[in-house]
Design a protein around this motif. Sequence first.
Motif, short mmCIF file in Angstrom:
data_model
loop_
_atom_site.label_atom_id
_atom_site.label_comp_id
_atom_site.label_asym_id
_atom_site.label_seq_id
_atom_site.Cartn_x
_atom_site.Cartn_y
_atom_site.Cartn_z
N THR A 69 0.84 -1.19 0.00
CA THR A 69 0.00 0.00 0.00
C THR A 69 0.88 1.24 0.00
OG1 THR A 69 -0.09 0.23 2.40
CG2 THR A 69 -1.71 -1.25 1.38
N ILE A 70 0.27 2.40 -0.17
CA ILE A 70 1.03 3.66 -0.16
C ILE A 70 1.68 3.89 1.20
CG2 ILE A 70 -0.99 5.04 0.49
CD1 ILE A 70 0.10 7.28 -1.29
N ILE A 71 1.09 3.38 2.26
CA ILE A 71 1.68 3.49 3.59
C ILE A 71 3.01 2.74 3.65
CG2 ILE A 71 1.38 2.95 6.05
CD1 ILE A 71 -0.47 5.15 5.12
N ALA A 72 3.03 1.55 3.06
CA ALA A 72 4.23 0.71 3.12
C ALA A 72 5.34 1.23 2.21
CB ALA A 72 3.87 -0.73 2.74
N TYR A 73 5.00 1.59 0.96
CA TYR A 73 6.09 2.01 0.07
C TYR A 73 6.52 3.45 0.32
CZ TYR A 73 2.36 3.48 -3.31
OH TYR A 73 1.26 4.03 -3.93
N SER A 74 5.74 4.23 1.04
CA SER A 74 6.21 5.57 1.44
C SER A 74 7.44 5.47 2.31
CB SER A 74 5.11 6.32 2.18
OG SER A 74 4.05 6.64 1.32
N GLN A 75 7.47 4.45 3.18
CA GLN A 75 8.63 4.27 4.06
C GLN A 75 9.86 3.82 3.27
OE1 GLN A 75 7.56 1.70 7.32
NE2 GLN A 75 5.91 3.05 8.02
N LYS A 76 9.65 3.10 2.18
CA LYS A 76 10.77 2.70 1.32
C LYS A 76 11.30 3.88 0.51
CE LYS A 76 9.47 -2.16 0.81
NZ LYS A 76 10.74 -2.72 1.32
N LYS A 80 12.29 5.46 6.81
CA LYS A 80 11.36 5.02 7.84
C LYS A 80 10.68 6.19 8.56
CE LYS A 80 10.94 1.99 11.84
NZ LYS A 80 9.75 1.32 11.28
N TRP A 81 11.46 7.20 8.96
CA TRP A 81 10.88 8.25 9.79
C TRP A 81 9.95 9.16 9.00
CZ3 TRP A 81 10.85 7.61 14.73
CH2 TRP A 81 11.87 6.86 15.34
N LEU A 82 10.40 9.63 7.85
CA LEU A 82 9.54 10.49 7.04
C LEU A 82 8.33 9.73 6.52
CD1 LEU A 82 11.95 12.71 4.89
CD2 LEU A 82 10.36 13.45 6.68
N GLY A 83 8.55 8.48 6.13
CA GLY A 83 7.45 7.64 5.66
C GLY A 83 6.41 7.41 6.75
N THR A 84 6.88 7.22 7.98
CA THR A 84 5.95 7.05 9.10
C THR A 84 5.17 8.32 9.37
OG1 THR A 84 7.41 5.40 10.12
CG2 THR A 84 5.78 6.45 11.54
N CYS A 85 5.85 9.48 9.27
CA CYS A 85 5.15 10.76 9.45
C CYS A 85 4.06 10.94 8.39
CB CYS A 85 6.15 11.91 9.38
SG CYS A 85 7.24 12.02 10.81
N GLY A 87 2.54 8.51 6.86
CA GLY A 87 1.50 7.56 7.21
C GLY A 87 0.60 8.08 8.32
N LEU A 88 1.19 8.73 9.32
CA LEU A 88 0.39 9.32 10.41
C LEU A 88 -0.50 10.44 9.88
CD1 LEU A 88 3.10 9.46 13.22
CD2 LEU A 88 1.12 7.92 13.11
N TYR A 89 0.01 11.19 8.91
CA TYR A 89 -0.82 12.24 8.32
C TYR A 89 -2.01 11.64 7.58
CZ TYR A 89 -2.52 15.68 4.99
OH TYR A 89 -3.35 16.48 4.25
N TYR A 90 -1.77 10.55 6.85
CA TYR A 90 -2.88 9.90 6.14
C TYR A 90 -3.88 9.29 7.11
CZ TYR A 90 -1.38 10.51 1.30
OH TYR A 90 -1.07 11.05 0.08
N ILE A 91 -3.40 8.81 8.24
CA ILE A 91 -4.32 8.31 9.26
C ILE A 91 -5.23 9.43 9.74
CG2 ILE A 91 -4.45 7.50 11.67
CD1 ILE A 91 -1.98 5.78 11.04
N TYR A 92 -4.65 10.60 10.01
CA TYR A 92 -5.44 11.77 10.41
C TYR A 92 -6.41 12.17 9.29
CZ TYR A 92 -6.55 16.70 11.08
OH TYR A 92 -7.20 17.90 11.19
N PHE A 93 -5.93 12.17 8.05
CA PHE A 93 -6.76 12.55 6.91
C PHE A 93 -7.98 11.64 6.79
CE2 PHE A 93 -7.91 11.68 2.48
CZ PHE A 93 -8.29 12.94 2.05
N TRP A 94 -7.76 10.34 6.90
CA TRP A 94 -8.89 9.41 6.75
C TRP A 94 -9.83 9.46 7.94
CZ3 TRP A 94 -10.58 7.97 2.39
CH2 TRP A 94 -9.71 7.77 1.31
N PHE A 95 -9.29 9.68 9.13
CA PHE A 95 -10.17 9.84 10.30
C PHE A 95 -11.09 11.04 10.11
CE2 PHE A 95 -10.84 12.10 14.35
CZ PHE A 95 -11.67 11.18 14.97
N MET A 96 -10.53 12.18 9.68
CA MET A 96 -11.34 13.37 9.46
C MET A 96 -12.32 13.15 8.31
SD MET A 96 -10.65 15.54 11.77
CE MET A 96 -11.57 16.90 11.05
N SER A 97 -11.88 12.46 7.26
CA SER A 97 -12.76 12.23 6.11
C SER A 97 -13.97 11.39 6.50
CB SER A 97 -11.98 11.52 5.00
OG SER A 97 -10.95 12.34 4.50
N ILE A 98 -13.74 10.34 7.28
CA ILE A 98 -14.86 9.49 7.71
C ILE A 98 -15.81 10.28 8.61
CG2 ILE A 98 -15.48 7.43 9.05
CD1 ILE A 98 -12.75 6.26 8.17
N SER A 99 -15.27 11.08 9.50
CA SER A 99 -16.11 11.90 10.38
C SER A 99 -16.97 12.86 9.56
CB SER A 99 -15.24 12.68 11.36
OG SER A 99 -14.46 11.82 12.17
#
Length: 366
Positions: A69-76, A80-85, A87-99
């Motif tokens: 997924t985009i979460i996994a290959y972003s880290q590649k 690791k650190w920027l890719g994780t950041c 990923g955390l942004y996308y987690i926030y984005f999808w949480f807000m989108s669902i709300s």
Amino acid sequence: MQHTEKITGNQLGILLFSFIASTIVLTIPGLMAMFAKQDAWISVIPSTTTGLLSIWVMTKLANRYPGLTIIAYSQKILGKWLGTCLGLYYIYFWFMSISIMTIQHTFFIKTLLLPRSPSIIGSLTLLILCGLAVYMGIEVIGRCSEFLTPLKLVFLIPLLILTIGAADHEQLKPVLADGFLPVLQGAILPAGAFMNQLFILGWLLPYLNQPQKAFKISLYALICIFVFIFIIVLSTILVLGSLTGQLNYSYLSVMQYIGIEGSFERLEAIAVMVWVIGSFVKVSVSLFILSISISQIFGIRNYRDLVAPITLLCLIGSVWVFKNGAELQTYLTLIYPSGGFVTQSLIPLLLLLIDTIKRKAMPSAH
């Protein structure tokens, strides 16, 4: 990474169509006509460009990182650190989108059907149903969409035919009276906020059983979305004319007008059905994406363990995200187009650009 769950090409295409076109069918004509007025139907044409961009970028990245997924290959790509950041942004984005999707659904149901029901009841019923679908897996969501979307079109197509009798081609005049700039402004909304939602391919393509057909399937879906939205916007302007930009649910008004003209009763029931089916598919897919994103960022083996708590958090989010429909309308019109473009088009494009530069700089590493 191998995924045991798989969806077919038809299911992917229908999921893309339903995710983007289902709920905006009632709102998009009014939002576009706010800027382009009677030329809003022309705005649909340039709005497809970001959809094409999203398809090309996401399929290109998927081919370079099959099964991820985009979460996994972003880290590649980013490390690791920027890719994780990211990923955390996308987690926030999808949480807000669902709300936001959930409260938008609730506002619609309260406005049209159940004005005295507490908002939390509408949100809770939708999220419970979507949470159950996500727990069953992406295959079940794909099969539900495969059944429900054609059913929805069976009811919508006769309505579109009925609008021919109420159409007035004079409503389209004068064409391009204010030049092409309002047309481009009208295109920004679907382009920035809706067409580039095809970036969900970054999470769905690893589950496709025939990855080599991803680009063709996505392109067919985009063409169907374009044709569908074009017909909806055009028919709405032909019936309502200058009133289109003043109505939040303009195509709903078209349905009600057809009912009055043709002595049909309660045609808005079809609007409710279309909206509920679209909201179910959209929130289910988004909830699935959020669940697998969190599981991959935090190394949780089974995303199903997260479905219940995430669903509860999204219910809480839907309660506080907007106080009323006016705030939601302002967000959809002024804020989401630019935010959606950055999140859904610009960031994936930058990922592809960075990956291309790295491959050329270090060809032996790939």
